[in-house]
Design an enzyme around this catalytic site. Structure first.
Site, short mmCIF file in Angstrom:
data_model
loop_
_atom_site.label_atom_id
_atom_site.label_comp_id
_atom_site.label_asym_id
_atom_site.label_seq_id
_atom_site.Cartn_x
_atom_site.Cartn_y
_atom_site.Cartn_z
N ASP A 215 29.92 32.43 44.62
CA ASP A 215 29.95 33.88 44.63
C ASP A 215 30.89 34.43 43.54
OD1 ASP A 215 29.18 36.30 46.30
OD2 ASP A 215 31.36 36.51 46.41
N GLU A 276 26.66 32.55 40.67
CA GLU A 276 26.30 33.96 40.74
C GLU A 276 27.22 34.64 39.74
OE1 GLU A 276 26.47 38.17 43.01
OE2 GLU A 276 28.13 36.79 42.99
C1 GLC Z 1 28.50 38.84 45.62
C2 GLC Z 1 27.62 38.83 46.84
C3 GLC Z 1 27.70 40.16 47.49
C4 GLC Z 1 29.13 40.41 47.90
C5 GLC Z 1 30.07 40.29 46.71
C6 GLC Z 1 31.50 40.20 47.14
O1 GLC Z 1 28.03 39.69 44.64
O2 GLC Z 1 26.32 38.45 46.51
O3 GLC Z 1 26.85 40.27 48.60
O4 GLC Z 1 29.25 41.69 48.45
O5 GLC Z 1 29.80 39.13 45.97
O6 GLC Z 1 31.75 38.95 47.72
#
Ligand code: GLC
Ligand code: CA
Length: 552
Positions: A215, A276
């Site tokens: 993440d 991500e």
């Molecule tokens: C990422 C996740 C999202 C979350 C954010 C903070 O972007 O995909 O859902 O709110 O991180 O952890």
């Protein structure tokens, strides 16, 4: 040595895998409290094996006060009672592996929950303590520290800083949270933080997970001095430009990924890290998947591309070339738990900035049927591309964005932090339908669901589509089977000259034609035998349709 699926030789399965994202809150509820859970997932895993996916990725199910739907983690090595127990997790993993599916879990290193023992200790210990050094605490500015340390804004709206009350009761330091105030950012130059995450990775690897979706992998390291910054709105046009912000995509993250690479590699070459990372342009993104860093990165440039020939062709070419240049496969993705579902998004006629969400009175909403046709065409194009593909639960059912969510039911912190100016991401997170005639469409044993389900979702239920030729589910299932049979995930893409508004490509033995032109295209001109189409075909390939043809 055999890997988690009992495969004797190490495989780089992930290079061409189709990975299905499960959002645990909204997949299947086993106990009727209206929130999905791990036993619910285990119980429904057969449906995913039947669909034909290679792996599942689970969004967070860790201990959490659920202020950001579990992305606010209070204990990285335990299951929240809302979702079950560690034994439930083990049972889920074992069942998935038995069914031939790998298991990827989320890991959230940029921040913890403010309920995490570390943050509570930091509050109690006061300024200058080693406990505070795990987070980003700073003195405020202004005459008496009453203003935040800099001008950074939270991704969810509002200030990225919150002031604490010190143990002696006086107003004190500020802590940084790039997301909600319940998600304090960790200080990743701190060796204690680094070592602890190595242990968290090993904890889950020891339990048999096949990888991690990392993440906010563009966050973690912040520019020295935390300089002021005025952000640009992220849209498709800004994806080409090299932007630099002091809190995202800093060079310092890469040594963390190299360290993680080694931790994961010690368990064998088939365990993976997936970034991500909202980083652009793609050349920069490719740094995340260099051979000694992560294995894959989500291709958000592809996700953000419009349904437009030139844009799609360019992003596909760039992705294959740019990831390929560092030896990584490209990935493809159209939907996830943070974006408007592509069955609605791709046919919008007005811009909808990321994170803003949609409601019944939003401007530019497409006709639902049209949205779904376009989404199916886009999906068939995506699934024909070489590389890995990510699916988000419910897209195989053709689910559109849920628009009718009353303000008092909305849960995304974005909604409250912007006083309703941005609707947030709840519309793509609504519990999915399994059975047309059951309470909560079979989501669980009761009628209760943590977000309201639209009244007209019965036709989307899995049991209403299973085995029905021409349904969305049937299209996904056939596509995954053909993709495997023809080796499309490991194939080679060649563009074929096509009329205006049409994308035509060969991937080994399969010819793929996506009609984006708005006009019918005579099928006779295309040749080959139809393997699969995104909608029933007569003599023409209609607008907003994709076909796969056998092509000797
Ligand atoms: C990422 C996740 C999202 C979350 C954010 C903070 O972007 O995909 O859902 O709110 O991180 O952890
Ligand atoms: Ca439950």
């Amino acid at each position: 040595m055999t890997d988690s699926l009992g495969v004797a030789a190490p495989t780089d399965w992930w290079r061409s895998a189709v990975i299905y994202q499960i959002y645990p809150r909204s997949f299947a509820d086993s106990n009727g409290d209206g929130v999905g859970d791990l036993p619910g997932i285990t119980h429904r895993l057969d449906a995913l094996a039947d669909l034909g996916v290679d792996a599942i990725w689970l969004s967070p199910f860790y201990r959490s006060p659920q202020r950001d739907a579990g992305y606010d983690v209070a204990d990285f090595c335990d299951v929240d009672p809302l979702f079950g127990t560690l034994e439930d997790f083990d049972a889920l993993t074992a069942r998935a592996h038995d069914l031939g599916m790998r298991v990827v879990v989320d890991i959230v290193p940029n921040h913890t929950s403010s309920d995490h023992a570390w943050f509570q200790a930091a509050l109690a210990a006061g300024p200058g303590s080693p406990e505070r050094a795990r987070y980003i605490f700073r003195e405020g500015t202004g005459e008496s520290g009453e203003l935040p340390p800099n001008n950074w804004e939270s991704v969810f709206g509002g200030d990225a800083w919150t002031r604490v009350t010190e143990p002696d009761g006086t107003p004190g330091q500020w802590y940084l949270h790039l997301f909600d105030s319940s998600q304090p950012d960790l200080e990743w130059t701190n060796e204690g933080v680094r070592a602890d995450f190595d242990d968290t990775l090993r904890f889950w690897l020891d339990r048999g997970v096949d990888g991690f979706r990392v993440d906010v992998a563009h966050g973690l390291v912040k520019e020295d001095g935390l300089p002021d910054y005025t952000p640009e709105q992220l849209d498709a046009s800004s994806l080409d430009s090299e932007t630099s912000s002091p809190h995202f995509a800093q060079e310092g993250v890469h040594e963390i990924w190299r360290r993680w690479h080694d931790v994961v590699a010690a368990y064998g070459p088939d365990r993976i890290l997936v970034a991500e990372a909202w980083v652009h342009p793609l050349e920069r993104m490719a740094d995340w998947v260099r051979p000694d860093e992560m294995h894959q990165a989500f291709n958000f440039g592809y996700l953000m591309a419009a349904w437009d020939v030139a844009e799609l062709r360019r992003i596909i070419d760039d992705s294959l070339a740019t990831f390929g240049a560092v030896g990584a496969p490209s990935t493809w993705v159209l939907s996830n738990h943070d974006v408007v579902r592509h069955a609605t998004r791709l046919a919008l006629t007005e811009p909808n900035p990321q994170g803003h969400g949609l409601a019944t009175d939003s401007a530019g909403l497409p006709d639902v049927e049209h949205g779904i046709l376009r989404a199916r065409a886009a999906t068939l194009l995506m699934l024909a591309l070489p590389g890995g593909a990510y699916l988000y639960q419910g897209e195989e059912l053709g689910l559109p964005e849920a628009l009718d969510i009353p303000g008092d039911a909305r849960q995304d912190p974005t909604w409250a932090r912007t006083n309703g100016e941005r609707l947030g991401r709840d519309g793509c997170r609504v519990p999915i339908p399994w059975e047309a005639d059951a309470p909560a469409y079979g989501f669980g044993p009761s009628a209760s669901t943590w977000l309201p389900q639209p009244a007209d979702w019965a036709p989307y239920a899995r049991d209403a589509q299973r085995g029905i030729a021409g349904s969305s589910l049937d299209m996904y299932r056939s596509a995954l089977a053909l993709r495997k049979r023809h080796g499309l995930g490991t194939g080679t893409l060649t563009w074929i000259e096509a009329p205006d508004g049409v994308l035509m490509l060969d991937n080994d033995g399969v010819r793929v034609v996506a009609n984006i032109s708005g006009a019918d295209l005579p099928l006779a001109d295309l040749g080959g035998e139809v393997l699969l189409a995104s909608r029933p075909l007569g003599d023409v390939l209609p607008a907003d349709a994709t076909v796969w043809l056998s092509h000797a």
